[in-house]
Write a protein that holds these residues in place. Sequence first.
Motif, PDB file in Angstrom:
ATOM      1  N   GLY A 192     -36.279  53.799  28.347  1.00 27.63           N
ATOM      2  CA  GLY A 192     -34.950  53.788  28.978  1.00 27.63           C
ATOM      3  C   GLY A 192     -33.978  54.748  28.337  1.00 27.63           C
ATOM      4  O   GLY A 192     -32.762  54.597  28.455  1.00 27.63           O
ATOM      5  N   ILE A 193     -34.458  55.743  27.625  1.00 24.01           N
ATOM      6  CA  ILE A 193     -33.586  56.702  26.941  1.00 24.01           C
ATOM      7  C   ILE A 193     -33.571  58.004  27.741  1.00 24.01           C
ATOM      8  O   ILE A 193     -34.628  58.601  27.979  1.00 24.01           O
ATOM      9  CB  ILE A 193     -34.090  56.960  25.505  1.00 24.01           C
ATOM     10  N   ALA A 194     -32.396  58.444  28.122  1.00 26.35           N
ATOM     11  CA  ALA A 194     -32.289  59.657  28.936  1.00 26.35           C
ATOM     12  C   ALA A 194     -32.451  60.888  28.056  1.00 26.35           C
ATOM     13  O   ALA A 194     -31.942  60.931  26.933  1.00 26.35           O
ATOM     14  CB  ALA A 194     -30.922  59.699  29.617  1.00 26.35           C
ATOM     15  N   GLY A 195     -33.164  61.871  28.565  1.00 23.05           N
ATOM     16  CA  GLY A 195     -33.414  63.055  27.749  1.00 23.05           C
ATOM     17  C   GLY A 195     -33.528  64.318  28.576  1.00 23.05           C
ATOM     18  O   GLY A 195     -33.843  64.281  29.769  1.00 23.05           O
ATOM     19  N   ILE A 196     -33.295  65.436  27.889  1.00 25.63           N
ATOM     20  CA  ILE A 196     -33.431  66.753  28.508  1.00 25.63           C
ATOM     21  C   ILE A 196     -34.345  67.567  27.600  1.00 25.63           C
ATOM     22  O   ILE A 196     -34.214  67.492  26.370  1.00 25.63           O
ATOM     23  CB  ILE A 196     -32.053  67.461  28.599  1.00 25.63           C
ATOM     24  N   GLY A 197     -35.216  68.327  28.203  1.00 29.64           N
ATOM     25  CA  GLY A 197     -36.128  69.131  27.407  1.00 29.64           C
ATOM     26  C   GLY A 197     -35.771  70.601  27.442  1.00 29.64           C
ATOM     27  O   GLY A 197     -35.254  71.092  28.436  1.00 29.64           O
ATOM     28  N   VAL A 198     -36.106  71.300  26.354  1.00 29.11           N
ATOM     29  CA  VAL A 198     -35.944  72.750  26.313  1.00 29.11           C
ATOM     30  C   VAL A 198     -37.257  73.320  25.813  1.00 29.11           C
ATOM     31  O   VAL A 198     -37.734  72.955  24.720  1.00 29.11           O
ATOM     32  CB  VAL A 198     -34.794  73.154  25.361  1.00 29.11           C
ATOM     33  N   GLU A 199     -37.864  74.141  26.642  1.00 33.34           N
ATOM     34  CA  GLU A 199     -39.178  74.668  26.277  1.00 33.34           C
ATOM     35  C   GLU A 199     -39.285  76.118  26.753  1.00 33.34           C
ATOM     36  O   GLU A 199     -39.197  76.384  27.950  1.00 33.34           O
ATOM     37  CB  GLU A 199     -40.279  73.805  26.929  1.00 33.34           C
ATOM     38  N   PRO A 200     -39.442  77.058  25.827  1.00 30.67           N
ATOM     39  CA  PRO A 200     -39.469  78.472  26.232  1.00 30.67           C
ATOM     40  C   PRO A 200     -40.726  78.855  27.004  1.00 30.67           C
ATOM     41  O   PRO A 200     -40.723  79.839  27.733  1.00 30.67           O
ATOM     42  CB  PRO A 200     -39.397  79.222  24.899  1.00 30.67           C
ATOM     43  N   ASP A 201     -41.805  78.080  26.827  1.00 27.33           N
ATOM     44  CA  ASP A 201     -43.040  78.409  27.535  1.00 27.33           C
ATOM     45  C   ASP A 201     -42.910  77.958  28.992  1.00 27.33           C
ATOM     46  O   ASP A 201     -42.795  76.758  29.279  1.00 27.33           O
ATOM     47  CB  ASP A 201     -44.229  77.700  26.861  1.00 27.33           C
TER      48      ASP A 201
ATOM     49  N   ARG B 181     -41.838  69.509  34.154  1.00 26.54           N
ATOM     50  CA  ARG B 181     -40.992  69.245  35.344  1.00 26.54           C
ATOM     51  C   ARG B 181     -41.790  68.533  36.427  1.00 26.54           C
ATOM     52  O   ARG B 181     -41.273  67.677  37.130  1.00 26.54           O
ATOM     53  CB  ARG B 181     -40.412  70.552  35.871  1.00 26.54           C
ATOM     54  N   SER B 182     -43.086  68.901  36.508  1.00 26.31           N
ATOM     55  CA  SER B 182     -43.920  68.264  37.537  1.00 26.31           C
ATOM     56  C   SER B 182     -44.079  66.769  37.261  1.00 26.31           C
ATOM     57  O   SER B 182     -44.471  66.003  38.132  1.00 26.31           O
ATOM     58  CB  SER B 182     -45.307  68.938  37.577  1.00 26.31           C
ATOM     59  N   ARG B 183     -43.762  66.324  36.044  1.00 25.26           N
ATOM     60  CA  ARG B 183     -43.815  64.893  35.740  1.00 25.26           C
ATOM     61  C   ARG B 183     -42.469  64.222  36.000  1.00 25.26           C
ATOM     62  O   ARG B 183     -42.240  63.079  35.601  1.00 25.26           O
ATOM     63  CB  ARG B 183     -44.181  64.682  34.278  1.00 25.26           C
ATOM     64  N   GLY B 184     -41.534  64.970  36.562  1.00 26.50           N
ATOM     65  CA  GLY B 184     -40.241  64.394  36.921  1.00 26.50           C
ATOM     66  C   GLY B 184     -39.238  64.466  35.786  1.00 26.50           C
ATOM     67  O   GLY B 184     -38.218  63.777  35.803  1.00 26.50           O
ATOM     68  N   LEU B 185     -39.492  65.282  34.780  1.00 29.79           N
ATOM     69  CA  LEU B 185     -38.579  65.369  33.640  1.00 29.79           C
ATOM     70  C   LEU B 185     -37.648  66.564  33.821  1.00 29.79           C
ATOM     71  O   LEU B 185     -38.014  67.548  34.472  1.00 29.79           O
ATOM     72  CB  LEU B 185     -39.377  65.547  32.350  1.00 29.79           C
ATOM     73  N   GLU B 186     -36.475  66.448  33.221  1.00 28.39           N
ATOM     74  CA  GLU B 186     -35.554  67.573  33.294  1.00 28.39           C
ATOM     75  C   GLU B 186     -35.847  68.486  32.090  1.00 28.39           C
ATOM     76  O   GLU B 186     -35.540  68.137  30.944  1.00 28.39           O
ATOM     77  CB  GLU B 186     -34.102  67.084  33.245  1.00 28.39           C
TER      78      GLU B 186
ATOM     79  N   GLU C 210     -43.886  65.256  26.293  1.00 28.91           N
ATOM     80  CA  GLU C 210     -44.488  63.961  25.928  1.00 28.91           C
ATOM     81  C   GLU C 210     -43.463  63.022  25.304  1.00 28.91           C
ATOM     82  O   GLU C 210     -43.379  61.848  25.668  1.00 28.91           O
ATOM     83  CB  GLU C 210     -45.653  64.154  24.947  1.00 28.91           C
ATOM     84  N   LEU C 211     -42.662  63.579  24.355  1.00 32.03           N
ATOM     85  CA  LEU C 211     -41.678  62.722  23.689  1.00 32.03           C
ATOM     86  C   LEU C 211     -40.625  62.251  24.682  1.00 32.03           C
ATOM     87  O   LEU C 211     -40.233  61.083  24.685  1.00 32.03           O
ATOM     88  CB  LEU C 211     -41.033  63.483  22.522  1.00 32.03           C
ATOM     89  N   LEU C 212     -40.219  63.169  25.548  1.00 31.48           N
ATOM     90  CA  LEU C 212     -39.200  62.803  26.558  1.00 31.48           C
ATOM     91  C   LEU C 212     -39.722  61.687  27.454  1.00 31.48           C
ATOM     92  O   LEU C 212     -38.999  60.743  27.789  1.00 31.48           O
ATOM     93  CB  LEU C 212     -38.868  64.021  27.426  1.00 31.48           C
ATOM     94  N   GLU C 213     -40.983  61.812  27.818  1.00 29.94           N
ATOM     95  CA  GLU C 213     -41.590  60.803  28.686  1.00 29.94           C
ATOM     96  C   GLU C 213     -41.628  59.455  27.981  1.00 29.94           C
ATOM     97  O   GLU C 213     -41.334  58.411  28.565  1.00 29.94           O
ATOM     98  CB  GLU C 213     -43.010  61.250  29.049  1.00 29.94           C
ATOM     99  N   SER C 214     -41.973  59.536  26.688  1.00 33.03           N
ATOM    100  CA  SER C 214     -42.051  58.310  25.903  1.00 33.03           C
ATOM    101  C   SER C 214     -40.672  57.665  25.778  1.00 33.03           C
ATOM    102  O   SER C 214     -40.518  56.454  25.892  1.00 33.03           O
ATOM    103  CB  SER C 214     -42.627  58.646  24.533  1.00 33.03           C
TER     104      SER C 214
END
Lengths: 439, 301
Positions: free
Chosen positions: A261-270, A278-283, A252-256
């Motif tokens: 216009g801020i590039a982000g990468i997520g790390v999620e153990p679940d 990822r299905s929302r197009g996020l890395e 959610e935060l990455l999407e926001s």
Amino acid sequence: MTRHPDLDPSSVDALRDSLGLQPPTSNGETPVDEHPAAVAAAPSRTDRLRERVKVRARPAADAVLERIAARVLQHIRGPLGDELRADVRRLEGEIGSLRARVEAFAPVIASLDEIARATDALHALSANQELMKAELGSFHRTLDDFGRAIAPAAGLEGVPARFSELRERVNAIDRELRRLLTSEAAAATSPGAEPSTPAIAEPFRASGFDYVGFEGRFRGDPTAVLEELGRRYAELLASHQPVVDIGCGRGELLESLSARGIAGIGVEPDVGMAAEARSRGLEVHATGALEFLSAADPGSFGAITAIHVAEHLDLETLVSFIELAASRLRPGGVLVLETPNPASLVVLGNSYVMDPTHVWPLHPALVTFLCERAGFRDVELRFHSPAEAYHLPLLREGPDEPEWVGTVNAAFRRLNESLYGPQEYAAIATTPPADQTDR
Amino acid sequence: MTAARPAVELLVGLRPVTAVEPVLRALSRFATLRARDPGLPPPDARIATSTDARGLREALHDDAVPVAVALHDGEEPPAEVAARAAAFLVARRPEAPGIPLLGAPVVAWPEPSIDAAAHPPLPPLVRRRWRRLLGLPDQFVVVLGFDPATPLGDRAVASALATCEAAAVRGRWTLVALALGTPLVTDASTARRLGLRDDCEVAVSAPASAAAAARALALDERRSARLGAAARHVVEQVHDVVPSARAVARRLGILAPERPGNVLHARLAELGTPEGAPAAMRAVAACEPFLSLASVADTTR
């Protein structure tokens, strides 16, 4: 005689209408009420016969009586003096005028009677109205109490939030199902292989605790939380890209941030949540924070955020995480560690202990110390969400107020600060600039 | 100048207040009833319509304002209520006439009940004269609740019962008919419910023949006069709610207690005897020894 209350003209008209009758040609006569005792001795047939004979004989008897009366009058008049006759005439006149006055008062008396009845009716109506008001008041208070009693448990404080929680619960079950299917499939293909156990994910899985559902219910409206995070950090993170969001959930935060216009990468153990993100197009990388940061090159990131993650880690993991973060941020990069503020006792006694996955409360001074020891240069603490709703109200101060008011208010302020201070804080630790990195 | 009416505050709980309504309506003759409102000055008394009424606990601890509490269907009040209430209100039904023994005085109000004064009785002779005056049929029988029912709108029913020769009634209009002194035919269950006896206060008939029985009653002048007077009497003695309301008001201290002297003056007033009239003075003088005794008994009680 006044009219009977059940015989008022309108109801009699209604009765006449019901019976299909015409109104009578009234001669203005009103019946005379008689005592029930008189009626109890109602005339028998013989009495009625006697009465009829009397009626028939009355004309003849009247004539005889009139003649007798005239004779008696003649006898009386003789001895009466003129003065006495004048008195009688005067008295007759007075009686006449008195009768006229009494008759003039008759409508007033009748209307007083009406007023008395109307007053009674009004009192009865007002009693009913007050009773209804009392009943309504009681009903309102009961509803309020009922609402207060069930709202926190049933989630009725906000139906949308409740729906959101239910949706989360369904998603959690779905994720769990997929995880089980995946692990079964993995076990079937490589029987000897150990399943991967990301370090940070461990506490979340303790005892099959539904952390997502728990967070959904107690952390507040997700949209509002996200907006608040954006407001707090977007500006800071915009100048420190790319951003790595540790424990990003469904991103959610990455999407926001991406929307800004801020590039982000997520790390999620679940795995399930990472797949959703990822299905929302996020890395998003479905792995633990330590694994991800260990694999990354030094100085790769502009910022690392860990929102309400640190309090779930044991000390050893936390220290490793902060040290890794310091090494993987480029010079001047920032680590944002947001966590509940245990210095505010209302937080420690409520929201902090309510979450069974919290490992240890992190005092701002401890976090500052850990960051500085890990190599960060500037550690700024930003405090958020003071528990103002709980604040003890201050007394009115002014030149006319006694001196002790100031003393009491000072004590109240201190109490407010320690009991109901900011509910969370963020340690924003900055890595040293490039020219000072090695000093 | 009129004296200020005493104010009675209503405390309402979750139980329905319907049963207490008649007695409260009648009480409004002696006091102003009002819903609970902290903004108003304290009331002279309070009435809780049930033991679960809101604010009852605080009210019971307010020693300055007496509280009467209504009890429902053989309910026993909680200990605190039993100990502190100034009076209890209970419904009295003909089929269950027992009144519970409680610490505080119990005022029973009749159920079903009627405000008898609102429907003065009309003896047969007066009914006849009204019928003639109002252009109604001379032989006029009302049938309500039985077949074939007289087609009457609600608005016309009381007038019809006040003027008819006799009536066959069951259901909600029965008490009105009785209060108006209407010679009445009803069915056995209604008679039992209202504590009426066949041929004493009403004529009891099978539903199928009630209308015919009413027509027969209309023709029997002596019987109908006797039943009408007895019907009114039973309403005044058993079903009139105003005496109960008056008793409640006295228990709550918002109406002067009924003493022999008051009763005597009330009766003299009913007879239209002016105060200080020789007849009134003689009556008071004759009753003086008894009035003195009563006041001594009051002070030693």
